[in-house]
Motif scaffolding. Structure first.
Motif, mmCIF file in Angstrom:
data_model
loop_
_atom_site.group_PDB
_atom_site.id
_atom_site.type_symbol
_atom_site.label_atom_id
_atom_site.label_comp_id
_atom_site.label_asym_id
_atom_site.label_seq_id
_atom_site.Cartn_x
_atom_site.Cartn_y
_atom_site.Cartn_z
ATOM 1 N N PRO A 1 -3.461 4.442 -3.166
ATOM 2 C CA PRO A 1 -2.787 3.489 -2.268
ATOM 3 C C PRO A 1 -2.563 2.111 -2.874
ATOM 4 O O PRO A 1 -1.689 1.364 -2.434
ATOM 5 C CB PRO A 1 -3.728 3.419 -1.064
ATOM 6 C CG PRO A 1 -5.068 3.801 -1.607
ATOM 7 C CD PRO A 1 -4.800 4.812 -2.675
ATOM 8 N N ASN B 1 -1.685 19.978 0.320
ATOM 9 C CA ASN B 1 -2.308 18.764 -0.246
ATOM 10 C C ASN B 1 -2.511 18.920 -1.747
ATOM 11 O O ASN B 1 -3.612 18.763 -2.266
ATOM 12 C CB ASN B 1 -3.655 18.492 0.444
ATOM 13 C CG ASN B 1 -3.499 18.252 1.937
ATOM 14 O OD1 ASN B 1 -2.751 17.373 2.355
ATOM 15 N ND2 ASN B 1 -4.199 19.044 2.741
ATOM 16 N N ARG C 1 0.858 -1.190 0.000
ATOM 17 C CA ARG C 1 0.000 0.000 0.000
ATOM 18 C C ARG C 1 0.897 1.244 0.000
ATOM 19 O O ARG C 1 1.923 1.280 0.667
ATOM 20 C CB ARG C 1 -0.914 0.025 1.233
ATOM 21 C CG ARG C 1 -1.976 -1.070 1.240
ATOM 22 C CD ARG C 1 -3.015 -0.838 0.132
ATOM 23 N NE ARG C 1 -4.090 -1.816 0.180
ATOM 24 C CZ ARG C 1 -4.087 -2.968 -0.455
ATOM 25 N NH1 ARG C 1 -3.018 -3.296 -1.187
ATOM 26 N NH2 ARG C 1 -5.104 -3.795 -0.373
ATOM 27 N N TYR C 2 0.476 2.247 -0.777
ATOM 28 C CA TYR C 2 1.261 3.467 -0.922
ATOM 29 C C TYR C 2 0.614 4.626 -0.168
ATOM 30 O O TYR C 2 -0.616 4.753 -0.129
ATOM 31 C CB TYR C 2 1.376 3.847 -2.400
ATOM 32 C CG TYR C 2 2.050 2.794 -3.260
ATOM 33 C CD1 TYR C 2 3.433 2.788 -3.436
ATOM 34 C CD2 TYR C 2 1.299 1.815 -3.912
ATOM 35 C CE1 TYR C 2 4.050 1.839 -4.230
ATOM 36 C CE2 TYR C 2 1.908 0.857 -4.713
ATOM 37 C CZ TYR C 2 3.283 0.872 -4.866
ATOM 38 O OH TYR C 2 3.890 -0.071 -5.661
ATOM 39 N N THR C 3 1.449 5.471 0.431
ATOM 40 C CA THR C 3 0.971 6.689 1.090
ATOM 41 C C THR C 3 1.960 7.824 0.837
ATOM 42 O O THR C 3 3.156 7.588 0.645
ATOM 43 C CB THR C 3 0.832 6.498 2.616
ATOM 44 O OG1 THR C 3 2.105 6.122 3.167
ATOM 45 C CG2 THR C 3 -0.214 5.445 2.948
#
Length: 261
Positions: free
Chosen positions: A242, A236, A222-224
């Motif tokens: 993810p 942001n 999973r990517y963050t």
């Protein structure tokens, strides 16, 4: 020995053997009533059957003697449960894994041994076997990423007469543990975005790999996003998918305000 089927519909035929030393059941299976001596190596007799309409049918049955010469000795049964052993086990070592035995050990005393990679071939001594009990043990931790499966052969020799059983293959599956961290496929990922691109525009992907078992929860990635530099005009400005690692715009970019993030 079963003669040709002589049944019609749900009703079975009535069978009768001319030779009373043989009997025939309602299914048409021929068996012995008493011992039969085959002087010329075989015996033939006529078998009669009557169907549900009373029609008589006749066939010839030949019984032959099968010599035991040349027949192979029946292979003895080995009793080897499936072997699944986790990687990175902490021992203590040697650690018993499974007990292996032949069904012949009820008749004679046997001595057991193993051969193959991990036993008498490199990596030698990784697996050992107690010659008397048949217990298979591992002598050190296993690493699935180094080797996920071992194939050995178990052997049994009768004490005294030296008769041997046919070898039996043993497969040892190394069970994966979540012992590897994901690694990015590049040290730095570079991307560019036209300043007129709309919000939600995906302009690049980041990728990572995990050495744990493919397709398992241990290799699920999973990517963050951890940080953004600079944080102007908004902290942001980007959104990271993810699951896929796709990087998208979360607001419009103005090159005259911020050239690079």
């Amino acid at each position: 020995m079963t003669p040709p089927s002589l049944t019609r519909g749900p009703q079975r035929a009535l069978f009768l053997a001319e030779d009373t030393r043989f009997k025939v059941d309602p299914e048409g299976t021929v068996s012995l009533n008493r011992a039969v001596t085959l002087h010329v190596g075989h015996k033939s007799f006529m078998l009669h059957a009557w169907d549900s309409k009373g029609k008589k049918l006749t066939t010839k049955v030949t019984v032959s003697h099968e010599s035991s010469k040349g027949l192979k000795r029946r292979k003895r049964d080995w009793i080897i449960p499936p072997i699944n052993f986790p990687e990175n086990d902490r021992g203590p070592f040697p650690k018993p894994m499974v007990k292996i035995r032949s069904s012949r050990d009820k008749e004679v005393q046997l001595q057991y041994s193993i051969t193959g990679p991990g036993a008498d071939l490199d990596p030698k001594g990784l697996f050992i076997m107690d010659r008397i009990t048949g217990w298979l043990s591992v002598t050190q931790p296993l690493d699935r990423e180094g080797k996920d499966k071992y194939k050995l052969f178990a052997h049994a020799v009768a004490v005294g007469d030296g008769k041997t059983e046919d070898p039996m293959e043993i497969v040892i599956n190394v069970i994966d543990q979540n012992d590897n961290k994901p690694e990015f496929t590049k040290d730095t990922f570079l991307g560019s975005v036209p300043e007129s691109s709309p919000k939600g525009f995906e302009f690049m992907k980041v990728t990572a790999v995990d050495k744990d078992e493919p397709g398992s929860a241990n290799s699920d990635i999973r990517y963050t996003l951890v940080s953004q530099d600079p944080q102007q005009p908004s902290p942001n400005m980007f959104v990271l998918n993810p699951l896929t690692g796709g990087l998208r715009l979360n607001s419009e970019l103005d090159r005259e305000v911020v050239i690079r993030s």
